[in-house]
Motif scaffolding. Structure first.
Motif, PDB file in Angstrom:
ATOM      1  N   LYS A 112      14.332  -7.062 -11.144  1.00  0.00           N
ATOM      2  CA  LYS A 112      15.292  -5.966 -10.979  1.00  0.00           C
ATOM      3  C   LYS A 112      14.615  -4.610 -10.806  1.00  0.00           C
ATOM      4  CE  LYS A 112      18.971  -8.268 -13.600  1.00  0.00           C
ATOM      5  NZ  LYS A 112      19.896  -8.179 -14.758  1.00  0.00           N
ATOM      6  N   ASP A 113      13.294  -4.587 -10.905  1.00  0.00           N
ATOM      7  CA  ASP A 113      12.535  -3.340 -10.725  1.00  0.00           C
ATOM      8  C   ASP A 113      12.847  -2.745  -9.349  1.00  0.00           C
ATOM      9  OD1 ASP A 113      10.730  -1.279 -10.727  1.00  0.00           O
ATOM     10  OD2 ASP A 113       8.950  -2.546 -10.545  1.00  0.00           O
ATOM     11  N   GLU A 114      13.127  -1.437  -9.303  1.00  0.00           N
ATOM     12  CA  GLU A 114      13.488  -0.776  -8.044  1.00  0.00           C
ATOM     13  C   GLU A 114      12.375  -0.879  -7.009  1.00  0.00           C
ATOM     14  OE1 GLU A 114      13.609   3.526  -8.016  1.00  0.00           O
ATOM     15  OE2 GLU A 114      12.711   3.595 -10.011  1.00  0.00           O
ATOM     16  N   ASN A 115      11.125  -0.893  -7.446  1.00  0.00           N
ATOM     17  CA  ASN A 115      10.009  -1.006  -6.513  1.00  0.00           C
ATOM     18  C   ASN A 115       9.927  -2.404  -5.900  1.00  0.00           C
ATOM     19  OD1 ASN A 115       8.818   1.676  -6.836  1.00  0.00           O
ATOM     20  ND2 ASN A 115       8.377   1.018  -8.924  1.00  0.00           N
ATOM     21  N   ILE A 116      10.299  -3.418  -6.675  1.00  0.00           N
ATOM     22  CA  ILE A 116      10.354  -4.785  -6.151  1.00  0.00           C
ATOM     23  C   ILE A 116      11.443  -4.884  -5.091  1.00  0.00           C
ATOM     24  CG2 ILE A 116      10.846  -7.196  -6.706  1.00  0.00           C
ATOM     25  CD1 ILE A 116       8.138  -6.302  -7.702  1.00  0.00           C
ATOM     26  N   ARG A 117      12.591  -4.276  -5.375  1.00  0.00           N
ATOM     27  CA  ARG A 117      13.685  -4.271  -4.397  1.00  0.00           C
ATOM     28  C   ARG A 117      13.272  -3.547  -3.117  1.00  0.00           C
ATOM     29  NH1 ARG A 117      17.147  -3.146  -8.940  1.00  0.00           N
ATOM     30  NH2 ARG A 117      17.290  -0.972  -8.264  1.00  0.00           N
ATOM     31  N   GLN A 118      12.524  -2.463  -3.283  1.00  0.00           N
ATOM     32  CA  GLN A 118      12.073  -1.708  -2.114  1.00  0.00           C
ATOM     33  C   GLN A 118      11.083  -2.505  -1.278  1.00  0.00           C
ATOM     34  OE1 GLN A 118      10.402   2.135  -3.004  1.00  0.00           O
ATOM     35  NE2 GLN A 118      10.080   2.656  -0.850  1.00  0.00           N
ATOM     36  N   LYS A 145     -11.920  -1.030 -11.426  1.00  0.00           N
ATOM     37  CA  LYS A 145     -10.916  -0.031 -11.050  1.00  0.00           C
ATOM     38  C   LYS A 145      -9.957   0.283 -12.201  1.00  0.00           C
ATOM     39  CE  LYS A 145     -12.028   0.785  -6.756  1.00  0.00           C
ATOM     40  NZ  LYS A 145     -12.417   2.143  -6.297  1.00  0.00           N
ATOM     41  N   GLY A 146     -10.136  -0.414 -13.331  1.00  0.00           N
ATOM     42  CA  GLY A 146      -9.312  -0.151 -14.503  1.00  0.00           C
ATOM     43  C   GLY A 146      -8.020  -0.929 -14.551  1.00  0.00           C
ATOM     44  N   TYR A 147      -7.925  -1.974 -13.740  1.00  0.00           N
ATOM     45  CA  TYR A 147      -6.697  -2.763 -13.731  1.00  0.00           C
ATOM     46  C   TYR A 147      -6.635  -3.680 -14.945  1.00  0.00           C
ATOM     47  CZ  TYR A 147      -3.232  -6.240 -12.382  1.00  0.00           C
ATOM     48  OH  TYR A 147      -2.147  -7.080 -12.356  1.00  0.00           O
ATOM     49  N   LYS A 148      -5.486  -3.694 -15.614  1.00  0.00           N
ATOM     50  CA  LYS A 148      -5.243  -4.597 -16.743  1.00  0.00           C
ATOM     51  C   LYS A 148      -3.953  -5.360 -16.472  1.00  0.00           C
ATOM     52  CE  LYS A 148      -7.620  -1.753 -20.189  1.00  0.00           C
ATOM     53  NZ  LYS A 148      -7.504  -1.001 -21.472  1.00  0.00           N
ATOM     54  N   HIS A 149      -4.084  -6.671 -16.402  1.00  0.00           N
ATOM     55  CA  HIS A 149      -2.920  -7.487 -16.035  1.00  0.00           C
ATOM     56  C   HIS A 149      -1.960  -7.633 -17.214  1.00  0.00           C
ATOM     57  CE1 HIS A 149      -0.792 -10.229 -13.424  1.00  0.00           C
ATOM     58  NE2 HIS A 149      -0.663 -11.074 -14.442  1.00  0.00           N
ATOM     59  N   ARG A 150      -0.662  -7.630 -16.870  1.00  0.00           N
ATOM     60  CA  ARG A 150       0.381  -7.779 -17.877  1.00  0.00           C
ATOM     61  C   ARG A 150       1.284  -8.954 -17.508  1.00  0.00           C
ATOM     62  NH1 ARG A 150       2.246  -1.396 -18.361  1.00  0.00           N
ATOM     63  NH2 ARG A 150       0.127  -0.538 -18.560  1.00  0.00           N
ATOM     64  N   LEU A 151       1.703  -9.688 -18.486  1.00  0.00           N
ATOM     65  CA  LEU A 151       2.561 -10.852 -18.259  1.00  0.00           C
ATOM     66  C   LEU A 151       4.029 -10.420 -18.246  1.00  0.00           C
ATOM     67  CD1 LEU A 151       0.758 -13.476 -20.523  1.00  0.00           C
ATOM     68  CD2 LEU A 151       0.611 -13.241 -18.031  1.00  0.00           C
ATOM     69  N   ILE A 168       0.807  -1.233   0.000  1.00  0.00           N
ATOM     70  CA  ILE A 168       0.000   0.000   0.000  1.00  0.00           C
ATOM     71  C   ILE A 168       0.840   1.283   0.000  1.00  0.00           C
ATOM     72  CG2 ILE A 168      -1.693   1.339   1.334  1.00  0.00           C
ATOM     73  CD1 ILE A 168      -3.059  -1.304   2.032  1.00  0.00           C
ATOM     74  N   PRO A 169       1.860   1.422   0.861  1.00  0.00           N
ATOM     75  CA  PRO A 169       2.679   2.651   0.788  1.00  0.00           C
ATOM     76  C   PRO A 169       3.357   2.833  -0.563  1.00  0.00           C
ATOM     77  CG  PRO A 169       3.120   1.452   2.820  1.00  0.00           C
ATOM     78  CD  PRO A 169       2.297   0.549   1.959  1.00  0.00           C
ATOM     79  N   ILE A 170       3.842   1.734  -1.165  1.00  0.00           N
ATOM     80  CA  ILE A 170       4.503   1.826  -2.463  1.00  0.00           C
ATOM     81  C   ILE A 170       3.479   2.166  -3.552  1.00  0.00           C
ATOM     82  CG2 ILE A 170       5.826   0.544  -4.197  1.00  0.00           C
ATOM     83  CD1 ILE A 170       7.157  -0.961  -1.927  1.00  0.00           C
ATOM     84  N   TYR A 171       2.270   1.656  -3.403  1.00  0.00           N
ATOM     85  CA  TYR A 171       1.172   1.995  -4.328  1.00  0.00           C
ATOM     86  C   TYR A 171       0.998   3.508  -4.398  1.00  0.00           C
ATOM     87  CZ  TYR A 171      -3.704   2.469  -5.944  1.00  0.00           C
ATOM     88  OH  TYR A 171      -4.846   2.835  -6.615  1.00  0.00           O
ATOM     89  N   LYS A 200       4.242   8.656 -10.703  1.00  0.00           N
ATOM     90  CA  LYS A 200       4.242   8.160 -12.084  1.00  0.00           C
ATOM     91  C   LYS A 200       2.858   7.880 -12.660  1.00  0.00           C
ATOM     92  CE  LYS A 200       8.811   6.046 -11.581  1.00  0.00           C
ATOM     93  NZ  LYS A 200       9.604   4.788 -11.675  1.00  0.00           N
ATOM     94  N   GLY A 201       1.825   7.836 -11.803  1.00  0.00           N
ATOM     95  CA  GLY A 201       0.476   7.632 -12.317  1.00  0.00           C
ATOM     96  C   GLY A 201      -0.036   6.208 -12.184  1.00  0.00           C
ATOM     97  N   GLN A 202      -1.324   6.037 -12.494  1.00  0.00           N
ATOM     98  CA  GLN A 202      -2.008   4.769 -12.294  1.00  0.00           C
ATOM     99  C   GLN A 202      -1.486   3.650 -13.204  1.00  0.00           C
ATOM    100  OE1 GLN A 202      -4.386   4.310  -9.840  1.00  0.00           O
ATOM    101  NE2 GLN A 202      -4.191   2.141 -10.352  1.00  0.00           N
ATOM    102  N   ASP A 203      -1.074   4.010 -14.411  1.00  0.00           N
ATOM    103  CA  ASP A 203      -0.593   2.987 -15.336  1.00  0.00           C
ATOM    104  C   ASP A 203       0.655   2.289 -14.788  1.00  0.00           C
ATOM    105  OD1 ASP A 203      -0.805   1.699 -18.017  1.00  0.00           O
ATOM    106  OD2 ASP A 203       1.199   2.578 -18.261  1.00  0.00           O
ATOM    107  N   GLU A 204       1.540   3.040 -14.160  1.00  0.00           N
ATOM    108  CA  GLU A 204       2.735   2.456 -13.550  1.00  0.00           C
ATOM    109  C   GLU A 204       2.380   1.613 -12.332  1.00  0.00           C
ATOM    110  OE1 GLU A 204       6.037   2.307 -14.321  1.00  0.00           O
ATOM    111  OE2 GLU A 204       5.361   3.036 -16.265  1.00  0.00           O
ATOM    112  N   VAL A 205       1.320   2.025 -11.623  1.00  0.00           N
ATOM    113  CA  VAL A 205       0.835   1.232 -10.490  1.00  0.00           C
ATOM    114  C   VAL A 205       0.378  -0.139 -10.977  1.00  0.00           C
ATOM    115  CG1 VAL A 205      -0.997   0.999  -8.762  1.00  0.00           C
ATOM    116  CG2 VAL A 205       0.171   3.178  -9.039  1.00  0.00           C
ATOM    117  N   ASN A 206      -0.377  -0.150 -12.076  1.00  0.00           N
ATOM    118  CA  ASN A 206      -0.868  -1.411 -12.636  1.00  0.00           C
ATOM    119  C   ASN A 206       0.277  -2.290 -13.146  1.00  0.00           C
ATOM    120  OD1 ASN A 206      -3.454  -0.571 -12.087  1.00  0.00           O
ATOM    121  ND2 ASN A 206      -3.899   0.097 -14.177  1.00  0.00           N
ATOM    122  N   LYS A 207       1.284  -1.655 -13.715  1.00  0.00           N
ATOM    123  CA  LYS A 207       2.454  -2.388 -14.197  1.00  0.00           C
ATOM    124  C   LYS A 207       3.198  -3.034 -13.026  1.00  0.00           C
ATOM    125  CE  LYS A 207       6.677  -1.795 -16.926  1.00  0.00           C
ATOM    126  NZ  LYS A 207       7.534  -0.807 -17.646  1.00  0.00           N
TER     127      LYS A 207
END
Length: 363
Positions: A218-224, A207-213, A66-69, A76-83
């Motif tokens: 290595k994503d910085e948010n994953i590391r965080q 909510k407009g979520y579209k899943h991506r494969l 939730i904090p990272i969301y 960066k906006g909602q599209d980056e949140v969904n990614k």
């Protein structure tokens, strides 16, 4: 706490009350159908294994997500949140599949850890149940992350509502099991986990979520999130370790001891679930947002009010639960296959569990 927040908290408490009530009804049906014996001990142990193995990870992910969301959305906006959500969801699914594979292969050894005293028929039954219910790890992981996404998106009610279809389907499964065999209840429980996911999907799409494969470790948010998850994971796993120790020790006692502990814990957690969980579910996104904005003054005010509300409500509940533990268990459970000895075991456990209600609520 604003008027809107208080109204939301009351509505959420009502939803959680319905959820907990259906959960209680599920436990009552289970108690009256199978009592406190080998089937219930095996079923509850097998049901607990995937929860212990993955629920702590799922809860920690949900808490740190939730904090990272909010951080990603504001920058960066909602599209980056969904990614980001798609990425972490795919990683979690892969990890959960590994857990499932290992769980099936090593099921007998895992059961020995969770129920060291089980032997003979009850041990074999628990192993067989576990090989079925281990698949619920996948849905525990997915459901927890999706729920966090929806809560952060403003749908705070989902955390309380998600268990309602689960409880209803398990109740139906128990009823059918009473007319067929116990495995009907086990497979029905797995279907109930799947139903939780199906229940959330329309809300997720809305909510407009579209899943991506995508899978990018290595994503910085994953590391965080991995950095943040460690202390939260260790904290949440203390409860899971405590539950494992309780059930392991109980497995060495008379038949039905694990079932008695389970029912006592469910009764004890009723008040915590309705009051403390509702308040924390409402306040956590608010506090996370205030923290990200650096508004320390308003953060402290909201936190203080939340703590005071929990103390005022839960202190008298703790007194009632400890004073009338036997009467509560007798009224709710003592009928059918659940006898006076089962009441004694359950009420004794309930008394000692209830002494920690206030502390658990504040946690």
């Amino acid at each position: 706490m604003s008027k809107k927040t208080k109204t939301t908290a009351i509505v959420l408490m009502f939803i959680i009350l319905i959820s907990k009530t259906t959960g209680f009804f599920r436990d009552i049906i289970l108690a009256k159908t199978f009592g406190a014996g080998k089937i219930t001990d095996a079923y509850l142990t097998a049901l607990n294994i995937p929860v212990v193995l993955f629920d702590g990870i799922s809860a920690a992910l949900g808490t740190t997500f939730i904090p990272i969301y909010f951080k990603i959305k504001s920058s960066k906006g909602q599209d980056e949140v969904n990614k980001f959500t798609s990425n972490i969801l795919n990683i979690v699914i892969i990890i959960s599949l590994v857990f499932v594979s290992l769980g099936i292969i090593f099921a007998p050894y895992i059961v020995k850890i969770f129920a060291v005293g089980f032997k003979g028929d009850v041990f074999d039954l628990t192993v067989n149940y576990s090989k079925i219910l281990i698949f619920s790890i996948i849905f525990i992981a997915i459901n927890g992350l999706i729920s966090s996404y929806l809560v952060a998106s403003g749908n705070v009610y989902i955390s309380g509502a998600i268990t309602i279809p689960f409880n209803i389907l398990v109740i139906i499964a128990i009823i059918f099991a009473s007319m067929t065999e116990s495995y009907t209840m086990v497979y029905g429980t797995l279907i109930a986990y799947i139903a939780q996911l199906l229940f959330q999907l329309p809300l997720l799409i809305k909510k407009g979520y579209k899943h991506r494969l995508i899978v990018n470790i290595k994503d910085e948010n994953i590391r965080q999130i991995l950095f943040l998850i460690i202390p939260v994971f260790l904290g949440s796993y203390i409860n899971q370790i405590n539950a494992v120790v309780n059930r392991t020790l109980s497995s060495t006692l008379d038949s039905g001891s694990i079932t008695a502990l389970n029912y006592a814990n469910k009764l004890n957690m009723f008040a915590v679930g309705v009051i403390a969980v509702a308040i924390s579910t409402i306040m956590y996104p608010i506090l996370s947002k205030l923290a990200s904005e650096g508004n320390k003054k308003l953060f402290k005010i909201n936190l203080s009010k939340s703590i005071n509300m929990i103390i005022i409500i839960m202190l008298p509940i703790m007194v009632i639960m400890t004073t009338f533990s036997t009467e509560i268990v007798k009224v709710l459970f003592e009928e059918g296959a659940f006898n006076s000895h089962d009441t004694y075991l359950t009420s004794t456990a309930l008394f000692f569990y209830s002494t920690g209600i206030l502390a658990y609520g504040l946690k």
